[in-house]
Design an enzyme around this catalytic site. Sequence first.
Site, short mmCIF file in Angstrom:
data_model
loop_
_atom_site.label_atom_id
_atom_site.label_comp_id
_atom_site.label_asym_id
_atom_site.label_seq_id
_atom_site.Cartn_x
_atom_site.Cartn_y
_atom_site.Cartn_z
N TYR A 122 29.26 -37.32 -30.78
CA TYR A 122 29.76 -38.17 -29.21
C TYR A 122 30.22 -39.78 -30.27
CZ TYR A 122 28.22 -35.86 -25.44
OH TYR A 122 28.23 -34.71 -24.85
N LYS A 169 20.77 -26.04 -35.56
CA LYS A 169 21.26 -25.05 -35.66
C LYS A 169 21.73 -24.91 -37.09
CE LYS A 169 24.82 -21.49 -34.82
NZ LYS A 169 24.27 -20.29 -34.35
N ASP A 205 22.25 -21.41 -30.40
CA ASP A 205 22.35 -20.01 -29.68
C ASP A 205 21.68 -19.17 -28.65
OD1 ASP A 205 22.31 -19.56 -32.10
OD2 ASP A 205 23.64 -18.21 -32.77
N ASP A 229 23.48 -31.98 -24.31
CA ASP A 229 24.70 -32.27 -23.41
C ASP A 229 24.94 -30.68 -22.59
OD1 ASP A 229 26.82 -33.01 -21.56
OD2 ASP A 229 27.44 -32.73 -22.98
N ASP A 233 22.99 -28.82 -18.46
CA ASP A 233 23.07 -28.37 -17.61
C ASP A 233 23.53 -26.21 -17.38
OD1 ASP A 233 25.76 -30.01 -17.84
OD2 ASP A 233 26.98 -29.22 -17.16
C1 IPM Z 1 26.97 -35.88 -19.25
C2 IPM Z 1 28.09 -35.94 -19.80
C3 IPM Z 1 28.69 -37.06 -20.53
C4 IPM Z 1 28.04 -36.83 -21.80
C5 IPM Z 1 30.64 -37.25 -20.26
C6 IPM Z 1 30.70 -38.11 -18.65
C7 IPM Z 1 30.63 -38.69 -21.07
O1 IPM Z 1 28.89 -34.92 -19.39
O2 IPM Z 1 26.18 -36.76 -18.74
O3 IPM Z 1 26.06 -35.15 -19.83
O4 IPM Z 1 28.65 -35.68 -21.83
O5 IPM Z 1 26.90 -36.72 -22.67
MN MN Z 2 27.43 -33.58 -19.59
#
Ligand code: IPM
Ligand code: MN
Length: 340
Positions: A122, A169, A205, A229, A233
């Site tokens: 990042y 990793k 992975d 990140d 998700d």
């Molecule tokens: C999150 C989002 C952010 C990230 C983006 C919007 C920069 O995806 O908070 O997970 O990648 O951290």
């Molecule tokens: Mn995210």
Amino acid sequence: MPKICVIPGDGVGPEVIDSTLEVLHNLDVNLDYEKAIVGTQSFEKNGVYITKETLELATTSDAILFGALTTPRRRDYVSPLLLMRWNLDLFANIRPALCMNIDFCLVPLDVVIVRENTEGMYGAEEEEFDNNIVITKRTISEYACQRIIDYAFKYASEHDRKKVTCVHKANVLRTSDEMFKKLFYGTAVNFAFYNKIRSDDVLVDAAAMYLAKEPDKFDVIVTLNLYGDILSDEAGGLSGGLGFSPSANIGKDHALFEPVHGSAPDIAGKDAANPTGMMLSAAMMLDHLELPRSAFLIRESLKNMFQDKNNWTKDIGGECGTKDFTERLIKTINEKADSY
Ligand code: IPM
Ligand code: MN
């Protein structure tokens, strides 16, 4: 009275923020709210994605409650969310994923991802060369690794969690990720001894696969920025969708609370957003402000709500709109409040 900087953002952000504020107002918590704009709205008004004044307001608030932002297609855009993470040194991103009802989850997940929030991929430092090659710098420091590891073990012991898994990793990134792993086990021995917290490590992975196949393998995960990140998700998707995923960005002096989901422009303004992730983020904020009873009431009421199909939101095939859901939740909280 704690001061809360409220940033609704765009897309479904304002809807889930409004619902959450309604719930907070109903809970009788004494908080002082101040609204601010960032992102495209701020750019159109002020020519910058976040003004100095907004950053100052965020810095002087006891907490920030953040909705969602649409990322504009501009190369010079730097997400105000990332700017706040860096400027306020919000080094720990805590992302719990809990399956509230197996009827709409893919797996019975109960995991907390503790994501390093300041460095890794990042840094956004990318250099383009003439021969169509781009080199991206990735920073991994001992300092940042150690403090996220410490945070994860402290979190586990305070939340009665039994195990911390380091996700990395190190088979490929033999210096950076190997250092992260070594530091992890250096800390793990102390927590095994004093707090009986177990530890192990999994390649990123494989972790993605195990989350779906053997979710019981995980309790608390500590991991680097981009891995966290992606895995958060996935964990959100497995537990019903991103509409269920809250997060807390915590630093030594500041804290920002936001749902994991984005601004979902396709459903914005249609009363179709699931405000649960935002509300659970607010519950994390209440815990942070040492208002645990209110946090508990939100969490338990949401869990109860999702046991009844009539309360299911549209993202999981239900019929309950954002506003209706919010009203029902307030009713549930008020009924519950009498017994706690
Ligand atoms: C999150 C989002 C952010 C990230 C983006 C919007 C920069 O995806 O908070 O997970 O990648 O951290
Ligand atoms: Mn995210």
